[in-house]
Enzyme design. Structure first.
Site, PDB file in Angstrom:
ATOM      1  N   ASN A 281      -2.472  -1.597  -3.424  1.00 43.93           N
ATOM      2  CA  ASN A 281      -3.260  -2.288  -2.397  1.00 43.93           C
ATOM      3  C   ASN A 281      -4.738  -1.953  -2.519  1.00 43.93           C
ATOM      4  O   ASN A 281      -5.117  -0.806  -2.725  1.00 43.93           O
ATOM      5  CB  ASN A 281      -2.798  -1.856  -1.005  1.00 43.93           C
ATOM      6  CG  ASN A 281      -1.293  -1.814  -0.888  1.00 43.93           C
ATOM      7  OD1 ASN A 281      -0.639  -2.822  -1.054  1.00 43.93           O
ATOM      8  ND2 ASN A 281      -0.756  -0.629  -0.645  1.00 43.93           N
ATOM      9  N   GLU A 314      -2.049   2.617 -10.974  1.00 46.47           N
ATOM     10  CA  GLU A 314      -2.449   1.924  -9.734  1.00 46.47           C
ATOM     11  C   GLU A 314      -3.969   1.779  -9.695  1.00 46.47           C
ATOM     12  O   GLU A 314      -4.490   0.769  -9.235  1.00 46.47           O
ATOM     13  CB  GLU A 314      -1.947   2.668  -8.492  1.00 46.47           C
ATOM     14  CG  GLU A 314      -0.438   2.932  -8.469  1.00 46.47           C
ATOM     15  CD  GLU A 314       0.435   1.721  -8.732  1.00 46.47           C
ATOM     16  OE1 GLU A 314       0.007   0.583  -8.453  1.00 46.47           O
ATOM     17  OE2 GLU A 314       1.558   1.904  -9.253  1.00 46.47           O
TER      18      GLU A 314
HETATM   19 ZN   LIG Z   1       1.760  -2.082 -11.514  1.00 44.94          ZN
END
Ligand SMILES: [Zn+2]
Length: 898
Positions: A281, A314
Site C-alpha cells: 500500500n 514491497e
Molecule cells: Zn508483490
C-alpha cells in the site's frame, strides 16, 4: 430494456460463479477525480462515509449507468449531487450497486456499515489482535464501500479516521498526516492526504495501540524521508533488521534503477493475521508479522534473509506497481514478475549471487514446474479466471520474474535499464499492460521482441533436447537444440519460444575453451556465449575447438526450461567438480543425483537391494573437501534434490520409493563420509556472536547440514562419537534461533528418546512469542516419522492453535499437507480426507486460505491408481458441497476437469 433493467437482470443471474475473460476488458466509463473517506471505527459496526467526484470518460456512451462494486455491505445512505437518491434510480445486489444515468459530472455520497470483527476472510477492513487493518488487493476495497474497485480507476484520496483514543491511539492511512483532533466522547481523529494517484487496491488503514521505531533515509536528491515501523510494544526490539533492509533497498533502487522515493514518510505495520506475506500500500506497507520482525534469539538466517527480500520487494513496488500499475488483474505479472526479479537481484547483490540463484531455481523447479504440468497451468498473463485470488501463483510471480530476467539477458544489463527508464517515464501515473512493458524495452533498444511475447501468453515449461558432435580432425564442435512445449489446459499447440541460453565449453583439464561461433561477424573468441534459440530446431558450430569439450549449457539458469543434456554420469561428475559457472556446477550435482535416484527407485520397486555408486560418493567427497568454494555453495552442493523435484522427474509419482531412496542416499553419504562430516562440523562450529551476513550465514548452513548427516548415524554410533549429544548440546546451548531450530528440526525427524522433551522445552521457553510458536508447529507437521497426522490433529487442539490465524494454518495444516508426502499420502486415504475436512471448515472462514490448501490435491493425476482414486474422491466431495466460495469452487473444478 433500459440500461438499468439490463444491469438488474445481469445481476440476478449471478448464481454460479462467473468466469472473467481478458478479451472482455472494457475501459472504465466513469473516472474518479477525488475520493474523500471518513471511517468511524467500531469493532462490530464501522461506518464508512465516502464522497466521490466522478466524471464521464470523454469517449464513453452518454446514457451509461454507473456500476459500483460492493460486497457484504449494509447501505445506509446514498446521495447524488447532495440529494438522496430515490430507490427507483438504482439497483442494489449482493455484489453491485448500479445507478442509472448519473450525468457527465457528479458527486456521489455513500454511507455503508460493515462489521470488521466478523470479517474472518481478512479482505477489506478487519480486526487482528485488537487492531484494525485492511487488505484491499485484489478486490478487498469493495468490502469497505461501494466503489469502482478496479486497478485502472486511479484517484487522489483524503481519509479521516475516527476511533476510541484509548484503545486506538495510533490512526494511520496512506500519504501525509494533515490534521488531528479530539472529540468529546473519548474519541479522536486523524486526517491523511495522499498526493499520489492510486487505485483502490493500494488503499490502507491501520488503527491500534502500537509502538513505533523510527529511522530516516536521505534520498539521492537530499530529501529526508521519515521511516516508521509500527508493532505491538512487546516486539519493538525486533524492528532493526527490517529498517536496515529498507534503507538498503531504498539505496539499491536509486543506484540500480535510478528510482527515488516520493513521499516524506514511509510506514510499515506488523500484523498478526494476514493472508499473504506483505502488501505494498502506498506509503503504508502492511506486513505479516512473520515477514518483518526479527531478533537473533527468535529468527533464523532464513527469516533474516526473507525479511530483507520482502521488505525490498514491497519497497520496489513503489515504482513497479504503485506509480506504474496494472490495467486489469490479468496483468498482475507486470508488477509481480518485475518486482520479484528486482528483489532477487537485490538479494544477489547483497549476499551470494550463486546461492540466491540456486534458491530461485529450487522454488521454480519444485513448485512452478509442477504447476505448469498440472490442471492449474496458466500463462504468466492468464486470460481467464473465476477468482483472481487464485492467480497469485508461482507462475505469475516466479516464472514472471524469469521472463523479465530473460529480457535482461537478451538486451544486456545496459539495454535493459534503458528500457526500464523509458517504461517508468512513459507510464508514470498510468495503469498499463505487460505488453507496454515489453514495448518500452523494444523502443529503447530499437529491437523487435514479437516472438518473445509467447512467454506471456503460453503456459507450460519448454523441454529442450540437446545433441552434440565433435570432429577432432576439423576441430569443430556442433550443437543441436530442439524445443518442445507440452500441451496445457486450453492450449494444445504451442508456438516456439525465444529462449536465451548461456553456454561454455570446458576442456579435460578443467580450463574453459575459447568459443568461436561460425557464421557470426565477431572474430573475437569469448569464454561464454549467449545462444538465442528461436526455432523448433537449431544448430550451432564452433570452430577451433582443440579437444573434445564438456558442454556447460544453461549457465546461471538463463531460461525457465527443462534441459535434456547428452551427458553421461562421468560428464556430470566432471562438471560437478570443475564447472567454472557456480550455478551449473551445483546443477550438475543435482542432475547426477537425480539420475542415480531414478535408477535406485527402479531397484526399490523391483525389490532389489539398494547400492549407492562409489563414483557419486567420491563426487560428494571432492566438494566436501573443497576449501576454495564459498561455504554456502558447498552446503547447497551437498544437499540432495528435494522430494518434490524428484517427484517431478517421475512419470508416476511413487511417494514411498522417492522417500525411501532419498533417505537411503542420505544415510549412505553420511556413513561413507562420516569423518569428513564430523571434521567439517567441528571446523565450522565456532562460537560467534550472531551477525547477519553472507559469510556467517554460510558457515552456519554448512555446519547444520553436517549435523543433519551426522544424525543419520545416531543408531550406528557404537563408538559413541556422540552425534546425538552434539545435536542436543546445540539445541540447549545455541544462542541464536538458526542453530537451535536446526538442532530441534533434526531431532524431531528422528525417533530418539529425547524427542518429545526437546519439543516441550522449546515450547515452554517460547510460548509467549507467536513467530517462534509458528515454527514449533511447522517442525512437528513436517516430521516424516510415522503417526504425523495424529500428531497434527492433536496439535490442532493445542491452546496456541487457532484455525482463524493464517500463519498457524499454514504452519500446521499446510505444512503437513504440502511437505510431508509419506504421511500425507498414506494408503488409507486419511491425509486427503483430513485435507478436505479442513478445506470445508476454512472455506466458511477464509476462502483464500482454503483454496491454497486445496491446491495440494490438484495434481492427483500424477499418482498411482489407488492414490488417484483417494484424492479424486475428496475433490468430488468438495466440488459437490453447497455454498462454496468462488476461490474453492474454481480450484476444485479445474482440478477435476480434463
Ligand atoms: Zn508483490
Amino acid at each position: 430494456m433500459t440500461e438499468l433493467e439490463k444491469a438488474g437482470s445481469e445481476l440476478s443471474q449471478a448464481a454460479s460463479p462467473k468466469t472473467i475473460y481478458l478479451s472482455e476488458y472494457r475501459k472504465p466509463v466513469y473516472l474518479l477525480d477525488s475520493v474523500e473517506l471518513r471511517f468511524d471505527l467500531h469493532e462490530t459496526r464501522t461506518r464508512v462515509y465516502s464522497r466521490l467526484a466522478f466524471r464521464r470518460a470523454p469517449d464513453a456512451e452518454t446514457q451509461a449507468p454507473l456500476k459500483l462494486d460492493g460486497n457484504r455491505l449494509e447501505l445506509q445512505a446514498l446521495k447524488l449531487n447532495g440529494e438522496t437518491l430515490a430507490p427507483d434510480r438504482y439497483v442494489l445486489d449482493d455484489d453491485r450497486l448500479v445507478i442509472e444515468n448519473p450525468g457527465p459530472c457528479f458527486e456521489l455520497e455513500v454511507e455503508t456499515q460493515i462489521n470488521p470483527q466478523a470479517n474472518t476472510a481478512l479482505e477489506g477492513l478487519y480486526l487482528s489482535s485488537g487492531m484494525f487493518c485492511t487488505q484491499c488487493e485484489a478486490e478487498g476495497f469493495r468490502r469497505i464501500t461501494y466503489f469502482p474497485d478496479r486497478p485502472d480507476v486511479m484517484s487522489r484520496y483524503s481519509v479521516t479516521v475516527v476511533a476510541d483514543k484509548q484503545k486506538y491511539p495510533v490512526l494511520l492511512s496512506n500519504g501525509n498526516r494533515q490534521e488531528a483532533g479530539e472529540l468529546d466522547d473519548g474519541r479522536h481523529w486523524v486526517k491523511w492526504q495522499d498526493p499520489s494517484l492510486k487505485p483502490s487496491y493500494l488503499f490502507a488503514l491501520v488503527a491500534g495501540d502500537l509502538a513505533c521505531q523510527k529511522d530516516s533515509f536521505t534520498t539521492m536528491n537530499g530529501r529526508e524521508v521519515s521511516l516508521q515501523l509500527f508493532t505491538e510494544a512487546e516486539n519493538i526490539h525486533k524492528c532493526d533488521h527490517a529498517l536496515m533492509s529498507l534503507k538498503q533497498a531504498m539505496k539499491w533502487d536509486e543506484d540500480t534503477y535510478g528510482r527515488e522515493y516520493d513521499l516524506d514518510i514511509y510506514m510499515i505495520v506488523a500484523v498478526n493475521d494476514f493472508n499473504m506475506g506483505a502488501m505494498e500500500n502506498k506509503g503504508l506497507n502492511v506486513f505479516n508479522a512473520s515477514c518483518v520482525l526479527a531478533s537473533p534469539e527468535t529468527a533464523t538466517d532464513q527469516d533474516y534473509y526473507r525479511i530483507q527480500s520482502i521488505i525490498a520487494h514491497e519497497y520496489f513496488h513503489n515504482w513497479s506497481g504503485n506509480r506504474v500499475t496494472c490495467r486489469d488483474w490479468f496483468q498482475l505479472s507486470l508488477k509481480e514478475g518485475f518486482t520479484v526479479f528486482r528483489d532477487q537481484e537485490f538479494s544477489a547483490d547483497l549476499n551470494s549471487r550463486a546461492v540466491q540463484r540456486i534458491d530461485d531455481v529450487n522454488i521454480l523447479r519444485a513448485h512452478q514446474f509442477a504447476e505448469d504440468a498440472g490442471p492449474m497451468a496458466h500463462p504468466v498473463r492468464p486470460d481467464h479466471y473465476i477468482e483472481i485470488s487464485n492467480f497469485y501463483t508461482v507462475t505469475v510471480y516466479n516464472k514472471g520474474a524469469e521472463v523479465v530476467r530473460m529480457l535482461c539477458n537478451i538486451l544486456g544489463r545496459e539495454g535493459f535499464h534503458k528500457g526500464t527508464d523509458l517504461y517508468f517515464s512513459r507510464h508514470d501515473g498510468q495503469a498499463v499492460m505487460t505488453d507496454d512493458f515489453v514495448k518500452a524495452l523494444e523502443d529503447a533498444n530499437a529491437i523487435e521482441l514479437k516472438q518473445f511475447r509467447n512467454w506471456y501468453s503460453q503456459a507450460g515449461t519448454p523441454e529442450l533436447t540437446v545433441n552434440e558432435s565433435y570432429d577432432a580432425e576439423a576441430q569443430k564442435y556442433s550443437l543441436t537444440i530442439r524445443q518442445h512445449c507440452p500441451s496445457t489446459p486450453g492450449q494444445n499447440e504451442k508456438k516456439p519460444f525465444h529462449i536465451p541460453l548461456a553456454m561454455g565449453l570446458i576442456g579435460r583439464s578443467g580450463k574453459p575453451l575459447p568459443l568461436s561461433l561460425e557464421n557470426t561477424n565477431t572474430s573475437e573468441a569469448k569464454l561464454e556465449q549467449m545462444l538465442d534459440l528461436t526455432m523448433p530446431e537449431q544448430h550451432w558450430t564452433f570452430s577451433g575447438v582443440e579437444e573434445k569439450p564438456v558442454l556447460s549449457l544453461g549457465r546461471g539458469f538463463t531460461a525457465p526450461v527443462k534441459l535434456s543434456l547428452p551427458h553421461d554420469d562421468e560428464a556430470l561428475a566432471f562438471l560437478f567438480a570443475r564447472d567454472t559457472d557456480e550455478f551449473n556446477r551445483w546443477d550438475a550435482g543435482q542432475k547426477l543425483a537425480i539420475k542415480i535416484a531414478l535408477k535406485l527407485m527402479n531397484d526399490y520397486s523391483a525389490g532389489k537391494a539398494l547400492q549407492l555408486e562409489p563414483m557419486f560418493i567420491e563426487a560428494y567427497r571432492s566438494n566436501l573437501n573443497n576449501s576454495v568454494l564459498d561455504k554456502a555453495l558447498v552446503a547447497q552442493a551437498l544437499s540432495l534434490p528435494s522430494e518434490f523435484y524428484l517427484a517431478d522427474q517421475c512419470a508416476t509419482v511413487d511417494v514411498e520409493a522417492i522417500h525411501a531412496v532419498r533417505e537411503f542416499m542420505r544415510r549412505q553419504l553420511a556413513e561413507a563420509l562420516a569423518d569428513d562430516w564430523l571434521r567439517l562440523f567441528e571446523e565450522n562450529n565456532v562460537p560467534l556472536a550472531y551477525r547477519f551476513n553472507a559469510q556467517d550465514m554460510a558457515q552456519r548452513s554448512l555446519k547444520n547440514l553436517c549435523l543433519s548427516y551426522l544424525m543419520e548415524l545416531d543408531s550406528l554410533d557404537q563408538n559413541k562419537v556422540g552425534y546425538r549429544q552434539r545435536c542436543l548440546q546445540q539445541f540447549q546451548k545455541g544462542d541464536n534461533m538458526t542453530d537451535v531450530l536446526a538442532a530441534l528440526s533434526i531431532l524431531s525427524q528422528h525417533d530418539v528418546a529425547e524427542r518429545q522433551q526437546v519439543l516441550d522445552d522449546f515450547y515452554n521457553k517460547w510460548k509467549h512469542d507467536r513467530q517462534v510458536v509458528e515454527k514449533w508447529f511447522a517442525i512437528q507437521a513436517a516430521s516424516p516419522l510415522p503417526g504425523a497426522l495424529t500428531r497434527v490433529q492433536a496439535l490442532m487442539q493445542h491452546p496456541a492453535f487457532s484455525i482463524k490465524n493464517p500463519n498457524l494454518v499454514r504452519s500446521l495444516i499446510g505444512r503437513f499437507c504440502a511437505t510431508n508426502p509419506v504421511n500425507f499420502h498414506l494408503l488409507d486415504g486419511s491425509g486427503s480426507r483430513f485435507l478436505a475436512e479442513q478445506v470445508l471448515v476454512l472455506d466458511e472462514l477464509n476462502p483464500q486460505i482454503a483454496a491454497r490448501l486445496l491446491q495440494n490435491l490438484s495434481r492427483w493425476r500424477r499418482f498411482d491408481q489407488t492414490r488417484q482414486l483417494l484424492m479424486r474422491e475428496q475433490l468430488e466431495r468438495i466440488a459437490e458441497h453447497q455454498g462454496l466460495s468462488k476461490d474453492v469452487y474454481e480450484i476444485a473444478g479445474r482440478s477435476l476437469e480434463g
